[in-house]
Write a protein that holds these residues in place. Structure first.
Motif, PDB file in Angstrom:
ATOM      1  N   VAL A 289       0.740  -1.385   0.124  1.00  0.00           N
ATOM      2  CA  VAL A 289      -0.104  -0.059  -0.045  1.00  0.00           C
ATOM      3  C   VAL A 289       0.882   1.359  -0.095  1.00  0.00           C
ATOM      4  O   VAL A 289       0.528   2.245  -0.570  1.00  0.00           O
ATOM      5  N   PHE A 290       2.099   1.128   0.722  1.00  0.00           N
ATOM      6  CA  PHE A 290       2.930   2.276   0.905  1.00  0.00           C
ATOM      7  C   PHE A 290       4.397   1.911   0.441  1.00  0.00           C
ATOM      8  O   PHE A 290       5.301   1.772   1.256  1.00  0.00           O
ATOM      9  N   PRO A 291       4.533   1.819  -0.703  1.00  0.00           N
ATOM     10  CA  PRO A 291       5.820   1.314  -1.350  1.00  0.00           C
ATOM     11  C   PRO A 291       7.078   2.330  -0.828  1.00  0.00           C
ATOM     12  O   PRO A 291       8.147   1.867  -0.718  1.00  0.00           O
ATOM     13  N   GLN A 292       6.641   3.561  -0.834  1.00  0.00           N
ATOM     14  CA  GLN A 292       7.847   4.579  -0.309  1.00  0.00           C
ATOM     15  C   GLN A 292       8.009   4.787   0.973  1.00  0.00           C
ATOM     16  O   GLN A 292       8.923   5.592   1.720  1.00  0.00           O
ATOM     17  N   ALA A 293       7.096   4.165   1.971  1.00  0.00           N
ATOM     18  CA  ALA A 293       7.153   4.385   3.371  1.00  0.00           C
ATOM     19  C   ALA A 293       8.615   3.977   4.199  1.00  0.00           C
ATOM     20  O   ALA A 293       9.139   2.941   3.948  1.00  0.00           O
ATOM     21  N   GLU A 294       8.684   4.416   5.224  1.00  0.00           N
ATOM     22  CA  GLU A 294       9.819   4.030   6.161  1.00  0.00           C
ATOM     23  C   GLU A 294       9.307   2.903   6.954  1.00  0.00           C
ATOM     24  O   GLU A 294       8.252   3.099   7.214  1.00  0.00           O
ATOM     25  N   ILE A 295      10.261   2.086   7.307  1.00  0.00           N
ATOM     26  CA  ILE A 295      10.015   1.097   8.120  1.00  0.00           C
ATOM     27  C   ILE A 295      11.189   0.855   9.099  1.00  0.00           C
ATOM     28  O   ILE A 295      12.395   0.878   8.756  1.00  0.00           O
ATOM     29  N   HIS A 296      10.810   0.534  10.262  1.00  0.00           N
ATOM     30  CA  HIS A 296      11.780   0.382  11.535  1.00  0.00           C
ATOM     31  C   HIS A 296      11.390  -1.111  12.049  1.00  0.00           C
ATOM     32  O   HIS A 296      10.468  -1.247  12.502  1.00  0.00           O
ATOM     33  N   ARG A 297      12.442  -1.808  11.821  1.00  0.00           N
ATOM     34  CA  ARG A 297      12.277  -3.368  12.562  1.00  0.00           C
ATOM     35  C   ARG A 297      13.022  -3.413  14.087  1.00  0.00           C
ATOM     36  O   ARG A 297      14.406  -2.848  13.852  1.00  0.00           O
ATOM     37  N   LEU A 298      12.203  -3.607  14.947  1.00  0.00           N
ATOM     38  CA  LEU A 298      12.899  -3.691  16.064  1.00  0.00           C
ATOM     39  C   LEU A 298      13.218  -5.015  16.680  1.00  0.00           C
ATOM     40  O   LEU A 298      12.411  -5.917  16.963  1.00  0.00           O
ATOM     41  N   ALA A 299      14.492  -5.374  16.750  1.00  0.00           N
ATOM     42  CA  ALA A 299      15.049  -6.848  17.175  1.00  0.00           C
ATOM     43  C   ALA A 299      14.741  -6.934  18.755  1.00  0.00           C
ATOM     44  O   ALA A 299      14.739  -6.081  19.404  1.00  0.00           O
ATOM     45  N   GLY A 300      14.101  -8.164  19.045  1.00  0.00           N
ATOM     46  CA  GLY A 300      13.895  -8.617  20.274  1.00  0.00           C
ATOM     47  C   GLY A 300      12.529  -8.041  20.770  1.00  0.00           C
ATOM     48  O   GLY A 300      12.231  -8.028  22.014  1.00  0.00           O
ATOM     49  N   VAL A 301      11.678  -7.406  19.899  1.00  0.00           N
ATOM     50  CA  VAL A 301      10.490  -6.807  20.446  1.00  0.00           C
ATOM     51  C   VAL A 301       9.374  -7.550  19.889  1.00  0.00           C
ATOM     52  O   VAL A 301       9.415  -7.953  18.977  1.00  0.00           O
ATOM     53  N   GLY A 302       8.504  -7.595  20.742  1.00  0.00           N
ATOM     54  CA  GLY A 302       7.386  -8.639  20.465  1.00  0.00           C
ATOM     55  C   GLY A 302       6.156  -7.974  19.798  1.00  0.00           C
ATOM     56  O   GLY A 302       6.033  -6.984  19.486  1.00  0.00           O
TER      57      GLY A 302
END
Length: 324
Positions: A289-302
């Motif tokens: 839906v949002f191909p240009q959007a920023e994504i933050h992946r948080l390791a160890g977060v549930g």
């Protein structure tokens, strides 16, 4: 894991101390004035903090949480933004009517009536869990009222076609959804979720809750006191049962609405230890839906990322609001 005393648990389950009261601040951890509206056809609770003329940040919770999930985000943003966090029908401090159904469309209808009654505009949606589907339903119906979209372990689906394959694949590796699909036809789903007040910790844990340092009497009461009896659990049962029997219907925007939504600034923050909504299945849905959007992946977060990493999430959201 913090020790929870036997005496504390005993007090937690005593009749009269179990129900969630509208003015309960949970020992000061949720110090927000209670507000209510009957616009959706039931007594709906919501938080409304910050300047009344500020930009609206609308926080939508999922299963089996309520506005308490957003307590840290509210505290971070309320100095500059109008932060609103309603409790869906059957959750938190909202009423649980026994003559209503609790399918996705019901929750979208309720939210739509709430937003129109308060005449909320230029809304930034903050989505978690099934709040994602509810919020995207609102966006599909009223794209002109949406200014930004922020997904925090919250799916962003439009229609069954884009979602069914991902839901099916996700259910194969998700303990929560696997249990739902087995328990409902065997007649165990309502019996187990009808005692949610007593098994709230195991329910949160199986979905992906990692910050065990939070577990104490207050935190357990905040999440468990809502579900004192089987009748109080209708909302939680409805969401799970609706998935099992295919009763949830996802909103489909028309072409103009879709173009409008895709033009909005969007952000995804995903706890990568989520065992309920796996990133491999749901982040591509967001990017579709949002191909240009920023994504933050948080390791160890549930899955309950706002409890697991409140400072990181609040920081990313605050920066995103300032930059857009």
């Amino acid at each position: 894991m913090q020790h929870v005393s036997l005496a504390g648990l005993s007090r937690f389950f005593e009749k009269g101390h179990f129900m969630t009261q509208s003015n309960d601040t949970f020992d000061g951890t949720f110090p927000y004035a209670p507000r209510f509206t009957d616009a959706p056809g039931f007594h709906m609770y919501y938080v409304d903090e910050g300047p009344t003329d500020g930009q609206v940040v609308l926080c939508l919770h999922g299963e089996p949480t309520w506005g308490y999930l957003y307590r840290d985000l509210i505290a971070t943003l309320k100095g500059s933004y109008r932060v609103i966090a309603p409790d869906h029908m059957g959750f938190g401090k909202s009423e649980t009517p026994q003559d209503r159904t609790y399918w996705l469309r019901d929750h979208i209808d309720n939210l739509e009536r709430f937003v129109l009654a308060l005449d909320l505009r230029a809304i930034t949606l903050v989505l978690h869990d099934f709040g994602g589907a509810v919020g995207m339903g609102l966006a599909a119906r009223h794209p002109d009222r949406i200014q930004r979209i922020i997904s925090t372990n919250g799916p962003t689906p439009f229609g069954q076609a884009t979602l069914i394959d991902r839901l099916t694949a996700n259910a194969e590796i998700s303990p929560w959804f696997s249990w739902i699909l087995k328990a409902e036809p065997e007649g165990r789903l309502e019996a187990v979720l009808g005692e949610l007040g007593f098994n709230i910790l195991s329910t949160l844990k199986i979905n992906g809750f990692e910050n065990h340092a939070l577990i104490n009497d207050t935190w357990l009461r905040a999440y468990g006191s809502r579900f004192a009896t089987p009748a109080d659990c209708a909302g939680a049962i409805g969401w799970a049962k609706g998935f099992a029997i295919g009763a949830h219907r996802f909103e489909v925007p028309d072409a103009a609405a879709l173009r409008a939504i895709q033009s909005r600034p969007a952000l995804a923050i995903w706890g990568m230890a989520d065992r309920t909504l796996h990133a491999e299945h749901f982040l591509p849905l967001f990017s579709g839906v949002f191909p240009q959007a920023e994504i933050h992946r948080l390791a160890g977060v549930g899955h309950y990322c706002h409890d697991d990493a409140p400072e990181a999430i609040s920081g990313h959201i605050a920066r995103f609001l300032q930059q857009t």
